[in-house]
Design an enzyme around this catalytic site. Structure first.
Site, short mmCIF file in Angstrom:
data_model
loop_
_atom_site.label_atom_id
_atom_site.label_comp_id
_atom_site.label_asym_id
_atom_site.label_seq_id
_atom_site.Cartn_x
_atom_site.Cartn_y
_atom_site.Cartn_z
N HIS A 57 0.84 -1.21 0.00
CA HIS A 57 0.00 0.00 0.00
C HIS A 57 0.87 1.25 0.00
CE1 HIS A 57 -3.93 2.04 1.04
NE2 HIS A 57 -3.04 3.02 1.18
N HIS A 59 1.44 5.48 -1.97
CA HIS A 59 0.92 6.58 -2.81
C HIS A 59 2.10 7.22 -3.54
CE1 HIS A 59 -3.22 6.62 -1.21
NE2 HIS A 59 -2.62 6.05 -0.18
N GLN A 152 -9.55 9.75 -4.79
CA GLN A 152 -9.22 10.42 -3.52
C GLN A 152 -10.34 11.32 -3.00
OE1 GLN A 152 -5.82 10.94 -1.40
NE2 GLN A 152 -7.76 11.18 -0.29
N HIS A 214 -9.36 1.98 0.25
CA HIS A 214 -9.18 2.64 1.53
C HIS A 214 -10.53 2.48 2.22
CE1 HIS A 214 -5.76 4.39 -0.47
NE2 HIS A 214 -5.40 5.03 0.61
N GLU A 217 -11.10 4.38 7.12
CA GLU A 217 -9.89 5.01 7.65
C GLU A 217 -10.30 6.20 8.51
OE1 GLU A 217 -7.06 6.52 4.81
OE2 GLU A 217 -5.53 6.86 6.35
N ASP A 313 2.49 3.19 2.90
CA ASP A 313 1.44 4.19 2.67
C ASP A 313 2.00 5.52 2.16
OD1 ASP A 313 -1.11 5.24 2.47
OD2 ASP A 313 -1.45 5.42 4.62
ZN LIG Z 1 -3.40 5.08 1.52
#
Ligand SMILES: [Zn+2]
Length: 433
Positions: A57, A59, A152, A214, A217, A313
């Site tokens: 995971h 970005h 996002q 996701h 979270e 992440d």
């Molecule tokens: Zn993430």
């Protein structure tokens, strides 16, 4: 004739003094004390030879953008999302590619040879998608990169209506993005969150793709999207192909409810990715004391037979100012936060950044067995637990039997009267009496 023969290696499963033979980029044999002609031989000197680290995971589109256009002052997830929104219009394809390529250099140096990265698909230009598809192509000789179409800003939260982001997400998949993403807890309502899970899982089933959302979270104990994700996985026959990432709300959920939820997740063979560095940093921000850790229930999920991996992440981005692609640092934090301190649990934490993460990505031919790709890392440690304790130096990193990176052993010279002239803080140097 072998291409490479490594002698005297310790393996993660506890076997010692093993030989690993490589021919044509694959592991030909793993056995004790093999003697055979090879173009290159290496004495591992009793150090740990592990399959490479895998980040389940990440970005990559935001990485190494720390401080652009400003620093996240509150340190919260929501300010990070707002900050990313400020940065997006300023991004160029060249900057995205160069930052991602620099991060991939770091990854190789740390023995990290497969990365699943989410990429924001809410930009109608799909600038980040095109940049990361280019990065994926460039690093393919040394890193397996998987891209997740990540809305996002919420897949149903487009300014012009619920189709806006769904359309850009589909266009990203058309261009070659591998996995369907989502962010149900960020949709406008709990009902929209559940609807987004349903629509995105149906899209993945139609296209024969994997899912990685996701999910939940937040610190909200009533967030229920992982339940919906498990339900849709089972309903659509996607068992083993769907991942719930973060799941931080499970930390705060009612214990009775979790006793029902975890078996449903196991039934759906839902894959779980926890991101310990980021979860412990971003969650619990609205608490005074006691402050919640915000990491999902890793030991309980593992005990129920659910596959759990740890992810990095973020690294030097709007959400997190640190990070270096060091998956041992990630596992080290996970071990502490989850209090996974038994010998067996520490070994599980090592697997969470190797074997378990390979399963999340669906990688084939991964591992130290004959027939697998000759991809491995030689660590300055005797076993996985010492590797975690020291965040051990990656002495040599190989892919397909070829050396990609080397780091000198970490040894300190000492200038102390009556003491040894060096130390590497190794367990082998502890007096045994
Ligand atoms: Zn993430």
């Amino acid at each position: 004739m072998l291409d490479l023969l490594i002698h005297n290696a310790n393996l993660p499963d506890g076997r010692t003094n093993m030989s690993v033979a490589v021919r044509a980029g694959r592991i030909a044999e793993v056995t004790a004390g093999l003697m055979a002609p090879a173009h290159e031989t290496l004495d591992a000197q009793g150090q740990l030879l592990s399959p490479p680290f895998i980040d389940a995971h990440f970005h990559m589109d935001a990485t190494l953008s720390y401080g652009l256009p400003r620093v996240n002052a509150s340190g919260t997830l929501l300010e990070g999302i707002a900050l990313w929104g400020e940065l997006k219009p300023l991004l160029t394809q060249e900057a995205l590619v160069e930052r991602a390529m620099a991060y991939c250099d770091w990854a190789v140096a740390k023995g990290l040879l497969a990365i699943r990265t989410h990429v924001d698909v809410c930009d109608p230009r799909l600038l980040a998608v095109d940049a990361l598809l280019e990065v994926k192509r460039r690093v393919a000789p040394y890193i397996d990169m998987q891209l997740v179409a990540f809305p996002q800003d919420g897949v149903l939260r487009g300014k012009t209506g619920p189709q806006e982001h769904m359309d850009t997400l589909k266009r990203a998949l058309d261009r070659g993005v591998d996995v369907v993403g989502g962010i149900p807890h960020f949709e406008r309502t709990m009902a929209d969150g559940a609807l987004s899970v349903k629509l995105l899982c149906e899209l993945a089933a139609e296209r024969g793709l994997r899912v990685d959302m996701h999910c939940d979270e937040s610190d909200d104990p009533h967030s229920r999207h992982v339940e919906t994700l498990a339900y849709e996985t089972q309903r659509l026959g996607l068992q083993g192909r769907v991942t719930g990432s973060h799941l931080t709300s499970m930390h705060s959920m009612d214990n009775y409810y979790v006793s029902k939820l975890i078996p449903l997740m196991a039934e759906a063979d839902l894959q779980v990715v926890s991101n310990p560095l980021i979860n412990i940093t971003l969650q619990g921000r609205h608490d005074s004391y006691p402050k919640r850790r915000g990491m999902t229930r890793v030991p309980e999920l593992l005990a129920a037979g659910v596959n759990v991996a740890f992810g990095q992440d973020c690294a030097m981005d709007p959400w997190y100012s640190l990070g270096s692609g060091d998956m041992l640092e990630v596992a080290h934090m996970g071990l502490h936060v989850a209090q996974m301190t038994s010998q067996a649990a520490m070994a599980q934490c090592f697997r969470a950044v190797t074997r378990n993460a390979a399963r999340v990505l669906g990688l084939s031919d991964y591992g130290l067995v004959p027939g697998c790709h000759a991809d491995f890392v030689l660590l300055q440690a005797a076993d996985p637990i010492e590797a975690l304790r020291l965040r051990a130096t990656r002495l040599r990193v190989y892919r397909r039997g070829k050396l990609l990176a080397q780091t000198p052993a970490a040894t300190s010279q000492l200038h102390l009267a009556g003491r040894p002239d060096s130390t590497a803080c190794r367990a082998e140097s502890i007096p045994r009496f």
